[in-house]
Design a protein around this motif. Structure first.
Motif, short mmCIF file in Angstrom:
data_model
loop_
_atom_site.label_atom_id
_atom_site.label_comp_id
_atom_site.label_asym_id
_atom_site.label_seq_id
_atom_site.Cartn_x
_atom_site.Cartn_y
_atom_site.Cartn_z
N THR A 85 9.97 16.65 4.51
CA THR A 85 10.09 15.72 5.64
C THR A 85 11.51 15.79 6.18
O THR A 85 12.43 16.24 5.49
CB THR A 85 9.79 14.28 5.19
OG1 THR A 85 10.78 13.89 4.21
CG2 THR A 85 8.41 14.15 4.59
N SER A 86 11.68 15.35 7.41
CA SER A 86 13.02 15.27 8.00
C SER A 86 13.31 13.81 8.33
O SER A 86 12.55 13.17 9.06
CB SER A 86 13.09 16.12 9.28
OG SER A 86 14.36 15.96 9.91
N LYS A 87 14.39 13.26 7.75
CA LYS A 87 14.72 11.85 7.91
C LYS A 87 16.12 11.71 8.50
O LYS A 87 17.05 12.38 8.04
CB LYS A 87 14.68 11.12 6.56
CG LYS A 87 13.31 11.08 5.92
CD LYS A 87 13.34 10.45 4.54
CE LYS A 87 13.68 11.46 3.48
NZ LYS A 87 13.52 10.93 2.11
N ILE A 88 16.26 10.86 9.51
CA ILE A 88 17.57 10.55 10.06
C ILE A 88 17.76 9.04 10.07
O ILE A 88 16.90 8.31 10.58
CB ILE A 88 17.74 11.12 11.49
CG1 ILE A 88 17.68 12.65 11.46
CG2 ILE A 88 19.05 10.65 12.11
CD1 ILE A 88 17.75 13.30 12.83
N TYR A 89 18.86 8.61 9.50
CA TYR A 89 19.22 7.19 9.47
C TYR A 89 20.44 6.96 10.37
O TYR A 89 21.24 7.86 10.58
CB TYR A 89 19.59 6.76 8.05
CG TYR A 89 18.45 6.67 7.08
CD1 TYR A 89 18.00 5.44 6.62
CD2 TYR A 89 17.83 7.82 6.59
CE1 TYR A 89 16.95 5.35 5.70
CE2 TYR A 89 16.79 7.74 5.68
CZ TYR A 89 16.36 6.50 5.24
OH TYR A 89 15.34 6.42 4.34
N GLN A 90 20.54 5.73 10.86
CA GLN A 90 21.75 5.29 11.55
C GLN A 90 22.39 4.20 10.70
O GLN A 90 21.70 3.35 10.12
CB GLN A 90 21.40 4.71 12.92
CG GLN A 90 20.88 5.74 13.91
CD GLN A 90 21.98 6.64 14.46
OE1 GLN A 90 23.14 6.27 14.47
NE2 GLN A 90 21.59 7.82 14.92
N ALA A 91 23.72 4.22 10.64
CA ALA A 91 24.45 3.20 9.89
C ALA A 91 25.74 2.87 10.61
O ALA A 91 26.24 3.68 11.41
CB ALA A 91 24.75 3.69 8.47
N VAL A 92 26.26 1.69 10.34
CA VAL A 92 27.63 1.34 10.76
C VAL A 92 28.41 1.13 9.48
O VAL A 92 28.00 0.37 8.60
CB VAL A 92 27.66 0.07 11.64
CG1 VAL A 92 29.10 -0.31 11.96
CG2 VAL A 92 26.87 0.30 12.93
#
Length: 213
Positions: A85-92
């Motif tokens: 699978t390909s997973k992309i997260y956003q974080a600060v």
């Protein structure tokens, strides 16, 4: 359709459904009576066929996939297990983080301080995260950085521990940030994109859930 499904459904077909999980709710029940309210129990009330595929931490929001058939569960679960699978997260994250890079340090459970995990270079199970700084701004007068995170492995607390390892804990992380780095009353970690092969058609499907922070 229940209110939870109605508000949080991204996609549904015969074999699986994609949910926008809000922050602050468990994926599956905890061990004690006060931890029984969770995403899968809410879904089972409305859709008894719901089957678990993967999880997100309680304080993480974003894309969560559940199967609606054993066939879908087996096919999609295997892709998660085999890192297809390909997973992309956003974080600060706290502070000013520049550029991009990779953290290649094992993450292991710390039994002396549950539920904490730690970065342990001596351990034999790899944990690998690619990161890329995309924006710098201030939050309550403190410098912070928006980062795109791509986990290659899927260890518990991996992204949270890896950002702490870099010296830039995720804003709102009550486990790994200092009190001065909390800044918000939620963990600023969100599963934004997920792609995998459809269990029946074997065509690539991609899902997107906008960042709420």
């Amino acid at each position: 359709m229940s209110q939870f499904l109605n508000e949080h459904l991204i996609h549904r077909d015969e074999d699986f459904m994609v949910i926008h999980k809000p922050a602050g709710i468990l994926t599956v029940p905890g061990k004690t009576a006060d931890l029984q309210d969770c995403v899968i129990n809410r879904l089972l009330q409305e859709e008894p066929r719901t089957l678990l595929i993967h999880r997100l931490d309680r304080d993480t929001s974003g894309i969560l996939v559940f199967a609606l058939s054993k066939f879908g569960q087996n096919r999609i679960s295997r892709q998660f297990q085999e890192r297809q699978t390909s997973k992309i997260y956003q974080a600060v994250v706290a502070g000013h983080l520049q550029g991009e890079g990779t953290v290649d340090v094992p993450v292991v459970y710390d039994p002396s301080r549950p539920p904490l995990h730690i970065a342990d270079p001596s351990h034999n199970k790899p944990a690998l995260t690619h990161w890329k700084a995309t924006e710098h701004f201030e939050m309550q007068g403190q410098p912070v950085t928006r980062v795109e995170l791509t986990p290659i492995t899927g260890r518990s607390h991996q992204l949270r521990v890896h950002m702490q390892y870099l010296g830039h804990p995720i804003v709102g992380d009550t486990l790994y940030a200092t009190p001065e780095q909390l800044l918000l009353d939620r963990l600023c970690l969100h599963a934004e994109r997920l792609s995998f092969l459809h269990p029946k058609t074997e065509q690539l499907v991609e899902f997107y859930c906008p960042v709420p922070f």
